[in-house]
Every structure is written in C-alpha cells, then in structure tokens.
Design an enzyme around this catalytic site. Structure first.
Site, PDB file in Angstrom:
ATOM      1  N   GLY A 168       0.785  -1.222   0.000  1.00  0.00           N
ATOM      2  CA  GLY A 168       0.000   0.000   0.000  1.00  0.00           C
ATOM      3  C   GLY A 168       0.819   1.275   0.000  1.00  0.00           C
ATOM      4  O   GLY A 168       0.256   2.366  -0.062  1.00  0.00           O
ATOM      5  N   SER A 195       4.731 -10.631  -5.958  1.00  0.00           N
ATOM      6  CA  SER A 195       3.633 -10.531  -6.921  1.00  0.00           C
ATOM      7  C   SER A 195       3.857  -9.324  -7.823  1.00  0.00           C
ATOM      8  O   SER A 195       4.728  -8.493  -7.585  1.00  0.00           O
ATOM      9  CB  SER A 195       2.317 -10.390  -6.172  1.00  0.00           C
ATOM     10  OG  SER A 195       2.402  -9.304  -5.277  1.00  0.00           O
ATOM     11  N   ALA A 230       2.162  -5.846  -9.690  1.00  0.00           N
ATOM     12  CA  ALA A 230       1.221  -4.796  -9.306  1.00  0.00           C
ATOM     13  C   ALA A 230      -0.163  -5.121  -9.834  1.00  0.00           C
ATOM     14  O   ALA A 230      -0.312  -5.569 -10.965  1.00  0.00           O
ATOM     15  CB  ALA A 230       1.679  -3.465  -9.879  1.00  0.00           C
ATOM     16  N   THR A 287      -3.142  -2.926  -8.469  1.00  0.00           N
ATOM     17  CA  THR A 287      -3.677  -1.568  -8.478  1.00  0.00           C
ATOM     18  C   THR A 287      -2.590  -0.533  -8.194  1.00  0.00           C
ATOM     19  O   THR A 287      -2.862   0.657  -8.217  1.00  0.00           O
ATOM     20  CB  THR A 287      -4.784  -1.426  -7.410  1.00  0.00           C
ATOM     21  OG1 THR A 287      -4.251  -1.876  -6.159  1.00  0.00           O
ATOM     22  CG2 THR A 287      -5.991  -2.278  -7.756  1.00  0.00           C
ATOM     23  N   SER A 288      -1.368  -0.979  -7.908  1.00  0.00           N
ATOM     24  CA  SER A 288      -0.287  -0.048  -7.601  1.00  0.00           C
ATOM     25  C   SER A 288       0.529   0.237  -8.863  1.00  0.00           C
ATOM     26  O   SER A 288       0.371  -0.446  -9.862  1.00  0.00           O
ATOM     27  CB  SER A 288       0.607  -0.641  -6.512  1.00  0.00           C
ATOM     28  OG  SER A 288       1.435  -1.643  -7.048  1.00  0.00           O
ATOM     29  N   THR A 309       7.175  -5.627  -6.571  1.00  0.00           N
ATOM     30  CA  THR A 309       8.588  -6.020  -6.495  1.00  0.00           C
ATOM     31  C   THR A 309       9.012  -6.798  -7.737  1.00  0.00           C
ATOM     32  O   THR A 309      10.136  -6.654  -8.227  1.00  0.00           O
ATOM     33  CB  THR A 309       8.834  -6.837  -5.206  1.00  0.00           C
ATOM     34  OG1 THR A 309       8.612  -5.970  -4.096  1.00  0.00           O
ATOM     35  CG2 THR A 309      10.258  -7.362  -5.145  1.00  0.00           C
ATOM     36  N   ASP A 324     -10.362  -8.358   0.986  1.00  0.00           N
ATOM     37  CA  ASP A 324      -9.195  -9.224   1.088  1.00  0.00           C
ATOM     38  C   ASP A 324      -9.291 -10.096   2.334  1.00  0.00           C
ATOM     39  O   ASP A 324      -8.413 -10.079   3.179  1.00  0.00           O
ATOM     40  CB  ASP A 324      -7.945  -8.340   1.130  1.00  0.00           C
ATOM     41  CG  ASP A 324      -6.677  -9.135   0.930  1.00  0.00           C
ATOM     42  OD1 ASP A 324      -6.760 -10.360   0.714  1.00  0.00           O
ATOM     43  OD2 ASP A 324      -5.587  -8.535   0.998  1.00  0.00           O
ATOM     44  N   SER A 363      -3.468 -16.224   2.665  1.00  0.00           N
ATOM     45  CA  SER A 363      -2.877 -15.937   1.377  1.00  0.00           C
ATOM     46  C   SER A 363      -1.359 -15.766   1.502  1.00  0.00           C
ATOM     47  O   SER A 363      -0.573 -16.400   0.795  1.00  0.00           O
ATOM     48  CB  SER A 363      -3.516 -14.643   0.903  1.00  0.00           C
ATOM     49  OG  SER A 363      -3.396 -14.475  -0.445  1.00  0.00           O
ATOM     50  N   LYS A 371      -2.946   0.666   4.122  1.00  0.00           N
ATOM     51  CA  LYS A 371      -4.008  -0.306   4.347  1.00  0.00           C
ATOM     52  C   LYS A 371      -4.407  -0.344   5.817  1.00  0.00           C
ATOM     53  O   LYS A 371      -5.568  -0.525   6.157  1.00  0.00           O
ATOM     54  CB  LYS A 371      -3.551  -1.691   3.894  1.00  0.00           C
ATOM     55  CG  LYS A 371      -3.428  -1.801   2.377  1.00  0.00           C
ATOM     56  CD  LYS A 371      -3.058  -3.204   1.964  1.00  0.00           C
ATOM     57  CE  LYS A 371      -2.853  -3.292   0.460  1.00  0.00           C
ATOM     58  NZ  LYS A 371      -2.367  -4.628   0.054  1.00  0.00           N
TER      59      LYS A 371
END
Lengths: 514, 514
Positions: free
Chosen positions: B170, B196, B198, B200-201, B205, B258, B264, B288
């Site tokens: 976030g 993972s 992006a 929505t960002s 990484t 989420d 997760s 977040k």
C-alpha cells in the site's frame, strides 16, 4: 480506442459482456472484469470485460447477445471503447458487505445497474451473499422492493380491488391457487395471479395451469383476460415485472439461499398493483419453515413490509408435514384441481383453499365466514375456472379424464401391516422429478395413502407415473432406496429423526478493508 | 448422454466450463450452473454447465480451454456426459455463509474443488464474501493455509535456515525487498523471495526486479539460483505455490476485499519452506492499516498463525504516511534501489530495510543490532545483488545510469512558498499509473520534496516520467486536479481531513434457510 465488433451468440443471462484481447485491455489500464463504456451510432452501453490471449485478436472486440442486440451489430462495426469509472453501486455493495444499512437511493442505484446488466457475477454474488450474511431490515426490504418495482413494468386495473395470493412453497402437490383463484373471482374481487415455474420442485403453478391453458401471456393479454374474467393464472417470468428478481434468482439458486424472499415476493405483488395479499406459510419438518414461532416472525415481516408498500397483507400458517392432496406432477395435479372444483377434491386441499379465501374476504371487508366453501360447492368456481381457461386459449369443456397422465406406471406397495407414520416430502420430490416431472407433464406420483391411514402388507402406498420406462425404473429404484412413506404400528415407535452435532459459531480475526 | 465435442479458445480463469444446448441440459435434469461429469478416453473431469439456445446445437458440447487441454480435444470426439451430484464443498460453503466454523477437512475439500476448477464464479464469490462477512478464526486461517499449501507445489532447501519477507503493501515506492534480500543473504541466511506483480499499484517487487534481471523462473531454476547465491527475487505467480490463492484473488480484486489476507500470505511462505518470516506492516492515513492498534492486532494474528504453521514470524510496524524514497515506477525504483546498495540511498529506505533485517537477524538468533547497516555500508550487499542479478540472467555490471527512464517528462511546481504538509499516496498512485506504470517500465514519478521539506514558489515538487506524450499529458492533468502534495505554512493550518457521516449497522429480518 476503436475496436472492430464481432458478435457471438453467447447468452450469459443478465450481463453485458465483451471479450477483448489481453493487450487491448492492458492498454486501457484495465483488468479482466473491469468495465468499459461502448459507443456506437450515438448509443452508449456499459459492459464487463473478459480478456483472452487467443479467442480474439488485438483490435477486435467480441460482443455477447445482450451487447449485440443493444447496438444491432452485424459484425465489422467500429465501436469506441473507453474505460468506465468505478460504479457507484459497487461502493454500496461493499457498504452492505461491511454491515451498513442501505437506503432507497443506494438500493435504487444497485438495482438499476443490475437490470442494466452492468454488474459481473462476482458483484451480483457478493450482493446476494451480503444480504444473506448481514441480513436486511424491514426498511431495507421496503427500499429494495420499491427499487425492484421502479426498474420494471407495472400493471394497473383502475378502480378495482386487486387481490393476490402467494405461497412460500415447499409442499409437493400444492395446487391451492388453481382452486382459490376462481373462488376469489366469483366473490367479485380481481385476482391477476402470476406464478413461477418449478426450479427444484416437481411442479409449479405455471406448469399445473399449462396443462389446461396457455400461461405465456403478454401484459396486454393479461389485462384482456382479467377484464373479461376478473382473474388469470399465468406465468410471471417474462412479464418484466420487477425484472431484477429474475437476475437475483440465478445467483440464489446455485447457493440454495434466499435472502431476497420478502422483497422478491412483495415487489411482484406491488408491480401487479395488488391491494390485498394472502400469504400461505406452510410449516413442517421438511417445509421451508419448521416452527409456528418462525412462521409468526415471517408473517409479521410480511405484514410490516406490506404496510410500507401500501399493501394489506394477511398470512395463513398451514400444515405442511405431507404433500397436499394425492397428486404430484403437472397433469395429475391439474386433474385433481379440476375434480376439486367439481366438488370431488381431497379434504385437505378444499380446507386449505377455502380457509385462505375466507381470510382474504375478511381482509377486504366481506366478513362472511364460510362464503368460500359455499362458492366452491355451488359450482360457480368451476364455471369461473372454465371461463379463465377459455380466455387463456384452453378448452373450456375439458373433463378430468381428458387430461393425459403418463402411460407407464408402477405401484409401490407396503411391506408390512401398519399405519403411515410420516411422509418424507423431499423423497417424494426426488422420485417425481426422477420420473420426469415437471418437464414431462404426465409424470408424477399419486398417493394412495396419507399420514394416519392404515395399510395392509401388499397394499399400494403410491403409484409412480412416467412417459418412459427408463425414467420409471430410475424412479422405482429411488423409491426403494428413499422409502418416502414410513409405515409402523404406532406413532411413538420411531422417535429418532436424525442425529445432530454441534457447530461452533466463528470468532473473527482482524479484517483488512482495502 | 453422449455429446460431440467442439473446443473453443475461451479462457475463463480457474474454471472448467462446458456450454450445452438448453434441451440437452434439461434432458439431464439440470439447470445452468449445475455440474456435469465428463468422461473420455478413460479420463474424467467435472465441469460447470452453461446453457444456450443458439450458440450450440443439440448433441454438441462446447469445451473451454481448461476442458480442452485436459482431454486434449481436437473437435468431434464423443464425450460421455453425466449429471454430477451436489459437491460436498458447496455444503461447507453454505455452512460458512451461515456463520459456522469450518475445520481442516472442510477447507481441504473446498480448496481441492477450487484448484480442480469445479466451482462456479457464484460459489467462489459466495465463499470469499462469507469469509469476509463471517470472519475467520486463527484456527480456520491455519486450516485454510494448510489446505492451500497441500493443494499446490512445495520447495525444500534441506538443512538451511529459510527466511522470507513480506509487506502488506500500500506504500508507493516501497522497494525495501531489493535492498533487504541481498543483506539477508550476505548474513548467511537463505531467502528465496517470490513477489507478486502490481494489480492496483504503479509497481510491484516483480516489476522492479524485472528491470534488472528475469523474474519468470521455474521452480527448478529458483532452486539453482538460491543454491548459488543464497537468495532470489522472482515472480511467484506461475509457480503453482498455493495455487488456490490466485483463484481467490480474481474474486477479491473486483470487490476490493481481502478476507484471505492471512492465509494468502502465510500459505505462500509455508510452500516455499520458510522458517523465519519478517512482515512489514506500514501504517498511515492512506495505508491499508490506519492505526498502531490495528497493526498490533494484525501482527498478533500473523504471529499466532505462524506458530500454528511452524513458522517464526516477527512483524515491523513502519511509517507509511508518504511514499518510500523518492522514486515511484519500475525503472526509477530499480535505479534508486541500486543507488541505495551503493550507499547513496534515501534515509527512509536505508532505515526501513536495515531495521527489518535486524529484527529478522534477532529472530534467527544472531543478536547483533546494526549488523544490517554494516553489511550495507561494506558494499557486500551490492556485490550480492549483482550475483543474484547474474544468476537470474541479468547484467551484473549494470550501473544506475544504465537504467532507461521514460524519455518524456514534466516538472510539477509549487504555486506558493511553504512546507510539504502531506503527500496523498492514492493520488501519487493514480498519476504514476496514468503516466503508464507499471506496464511502461520507464514511467513513474520522482519526488523532489517530501513531508516537512521547505519549498519556494516555482520549485519543482516532483517530476512525472512517461514513454509517450499523450499519457504524460493525462498524468499532468490528473496531477493538477488531485494535487498530491499539500503545501502550507504550518502543519496546524489544515485540520479537516474529510467529512464523515454516520452509517447505522443493520438489524436482520427473518432469514429463510432453503
């Protein structure tokens, strides 16, 4: 972005879907299941995006049935495609997920987006499950009902007292409406009854009536029939009355939940202009409602919701431990209903239909208890039913014996002497459906014995009817496995119904709001 | 029933779908969204049924990508089609909807059906929303995590201490992993870091690292890289580690919820064999997690869940009020990370990376506070990073200036004298994404001022980079509209953040269980 249209005949049920190449989706800054606004020929539509790497190439856009019909696409058109902002309705669905009460304007926005086919299955599903897990207050149920009415068509019969009847269902063989509707019409009240088709049951009122007349009438035809006869018995599925409901039902069915029960029923009644509604709440071990207390609670909710919608509601809590009458399945039930209108019906059906009528008469101000049974006995209800059948394009002279029952049948017999201790409704439903009901109109079950009746070893307990031997054999096999009638000496001898294990309610962990 | 196969290239993501003619569906006694069992060539598969009146004819069955690949269909094959019994997992999903706690065996059944693509979108969606509205206990989170691990692949590095790091995210510009991973590896610990992309960002990484080396490695390649360098920085999306998660994320994304946060993250860590995990929980108005109290609660859950899974978890609660460092966007961030490893990094990034390392070192028993900063200053971390880059197929000699930044750029300037009072993270994210990040690697934002810095009228606050003028213009327009940096004289002068209206929690009406 301009993309070339390719229509395909893909029906998805209540959603505008376009399929685009992954690269085009990324170029718009979108992901699968985001929304696009489509523009063509000065018309605009919002659709949900599916993405594919292979099914369509870059520069092309596949349109499903709903999108194709909206723009009248033939293929090759250049559609303008824009990313759509987040829908406000999604914000409201998330509020409901978080446990917030929604008001009319928020429900209206959600329901508008539902009927305009803007919401994806995920979002529809989240809304329905949120209503289920968070619950809805009466005010919310009223707002949701109004929103569902306002986003569909409405019928008006100016100057008339409009009545309606609804059963929350779950009782096999419940053909009450076919007896009640003509009685009500004879009493001078107007009752434009629309019904649904069976989803998980062996027969709905629409299928019962369809044995006698057409039930696929347009709104205009309904008005004509009702003006002529004061009543109708039609299928409500394609009338566009509270159409959001039909979309919600598609979500509820696979999950087996029904959080929209109240708005669903009452919005249809409001859309058809009902002033007085009688609601039948059958209770029983295998009925939808198990106890009188629960039935009272539900009845209070219906009455309160009715008040908020301007509808007088009365409820009848009825016995639902076993099937109603003897017949289960479209043709068998239509025959039994006709016999009942001729004064030759089973006691429980006569009692239930007339009692519910009397409650309705009392509600509308005609306080004469027993009037319904008089009308039935006088033969006027039968005459009225024949008028309705004729107005809906059926044969008004039809006799019970004219109705064709499945040509293949088998008797299931008792293996011991004793009494019928109980009948498992769910087993009756499974066997009748396996025999072919409701699709095969002649398929079904005729009960020769009901709860409390004495039987001897070798007596027929019930007969299974079907249109073909394979289905009949499957149904017999299932009947032997499920044993829908339990026979014993005394009611006291079988005490254990089932075993129950405790399940612990959940404590929540920390929940992150994104 | 035998039907003739027609494969189409339709990808639906995690579901086996067949499309059948309405009449064939009815003949099987099924409805749309029920399931069929398919048999061909001694292989069997369960698929979800879509029905159509037009898209396919009677006797034909359309198979989507997943079904086609499973049976290796070319078209024209005769598939045997049977109605499938109700899945047990649906019963468990309904229990969760009703608020019941589920145990390991029930979660296992659900997750198995998820990864075997048997569940429809409606059912997946109901499960995810039920987890959200009903919540999950720590025991449930542990059971669900284990089920997610057991239904996927696992990595083992025998005899090594395996560390991992995760940020709940976030914070724009958070390139901590690129600095932390090499430091940890230098300290002699093994850290096979998967990340993972992006959603929505403006940058994940995986995208940062991809500027320097390949991140699309197979499990076998990862083992090779880690054996060589003690570390890796790869994309975790296609490794089949806890694959159910990837399917759940598809449902969570459109709803913006989420509920699987804990399982997760922890299932991925367990699948990669981690013994020690450091979790970064940034807090801030737009992060977040908003408060220290919430962060503590979440940290406790992570630690407790770790204990149940046999993983030592430590958490760092970090400041997340503004972007980390100055750079936002893949190339800009990769350059800043490389500069940081060379000792020329921004203070906040250096501080955050080394503090998190020290917590991890402490956890694993190497109690030397300050070791991480020493390693960073010594140049050993830079050397290690170059080893990792080389092992992952990148150029180990790369210099910060070699990294190509978007060729089009614009400076956004201050309109007044003052101080940076705050930076709106969400606005920074929108502008960077509008400029093209993460898809265009060179696009992004470079902050020239951060919170507390003094600026003069006309000073550059930040620079927007893009690969094309249209996107740059859109981003400039958005920057002018959103004003992501608030400039004022004193921190006290702007007190109102936003207006809040009360929302009343819902009371439930009677709820019918079907």
């Amino acid at each position: 972005m301009k993309l070339i249209a390719r229509p395909i005949d893909l029906e998805v049920g209540g959603k505008n879907i376009v399929i685009m190449n992954k690269e085009d989706v990324e170029s718009l800054g979108l992901h699968a299941l985001d929304r696009v606004r489509l523009r063509y020929n000065e018309k605009e539509l919002t659709a949900i995006v599916d993405e594919t790497a292979k099914f369509t190439i870059k520069g092309e856009i596949i349109a499903n049935d709903d999108v194709t019909n909206f723009f009248k696409l033939k293929g090759g058109e250049h559609l303008e495609v824009f990313p759509e902002k987040e829908l406000e309705s999604i914000v409201f669905i998330k509020q409901k997920l978080a446990g917030v009460r929604l008001d009319y304007s928020k429900f209206k926005k959600i329901v508008e987006d539902v009927v305009n086919k803007k919401l994806s299955t995920i979002e529809l599903s989240a809304f329905v499950t949120a209503l289920y897990t968070r619950g809805i207050s009466i005010d919310e149920a009223a707002s949701l009902s109004k929103a569902m009415v306002e986003t569909g068509r409405k019928i008006k019969f100016p100057g008339k007292i409009i009545c309606d009847k609804h059963s929350i269902g779950g009782i096999p063989g419940d053909k009450t409406s076919l007896v009640l509707v003509p009685i009500v019409a004879v009493a001078g009240l107007t009752i434009p009854k629309s019904s649904s088709k069976a989803i998980t049951s062996p027969c709905g009122t629409a299928e019962r009536m369809e044995v006698l007349a057409s039930v696929n009438l347009s709104l205009e035809e309904i008005v004509e029939v009702v003006e002529k006869t004061n009543a109708c018995l039609v299928w409500g599925g394609a009338l566009d009355l509270a159409p959001a409901d039909d979309i919600f039902i598609q979500i509820e069915y696979p999950l087996g939940i029904d959080p929209l029960l109240l708005p669903s029923i009452m919005s249809k009644k409001k859309a058809i202009g009902a002033n007085y509604v009688i609601i039948d709440i059958p209770i029983g071990r295998e009925a939808k409602i198990k106890t009188v207390e629960d039935a009272h609670e539900l009845a209070d909710d219906f009455i309160e919701l009715g008040r908020k919608l301007g509808i007088h509601v009365a409820c009848g809590i009825t016995l639902g431990e076993q099937p109603l009458g003897h017949a289960i399945g479209p043709a068998l039930e239509a025959r039994e209903a006709l016999l009942t209108l001729q004064g030759k019906g089973p006691k429980d059906l006569v009692e239930k239909a007339t009692v519910l009528c009397d409650i309705l008469f009392n509600e509308t101000g005609q306080k004469n208890h027993g009037v319904a049974l008089e009308i039935l006995k006088s033969g006027k209800a039968e005459k009225k039913m024949r008028e309705i059948i004729e107005a809906q394009g059926g044969n008004p002279e039809i006799k019970p014996d004219d109705i064709v029952i499945g040509s293949k049948f088998a008797d299931i017999k008792s293996e011991i002497d004793g009494k019928v201790l109980w009948i498992k409704n769910s087993a009756i439903v499974s066997i009748a459906r396996t025999a072919g009901a409701p699709k095969d109109r002649g398929a079904g079950i005729y009960l020769k014995a009901k709860v409390g009746d004495s039987v001897r070893k070798g007596d027929t307990l019930f007969t299974i009817y079907s249109d073909n031997y394979m289905r009949l054999n499957d149904a017999i096999y299932l009947a032997e496995e499920l044993k829908p009638m339990v026979i014993g000496k005394h009611f006291e001898e079988k005490m254990l119904l089932e075993k129950v294990f405790s399940e612990v309610p959940a404590r929540k962990t920390f929940m992150l709001e994104r």
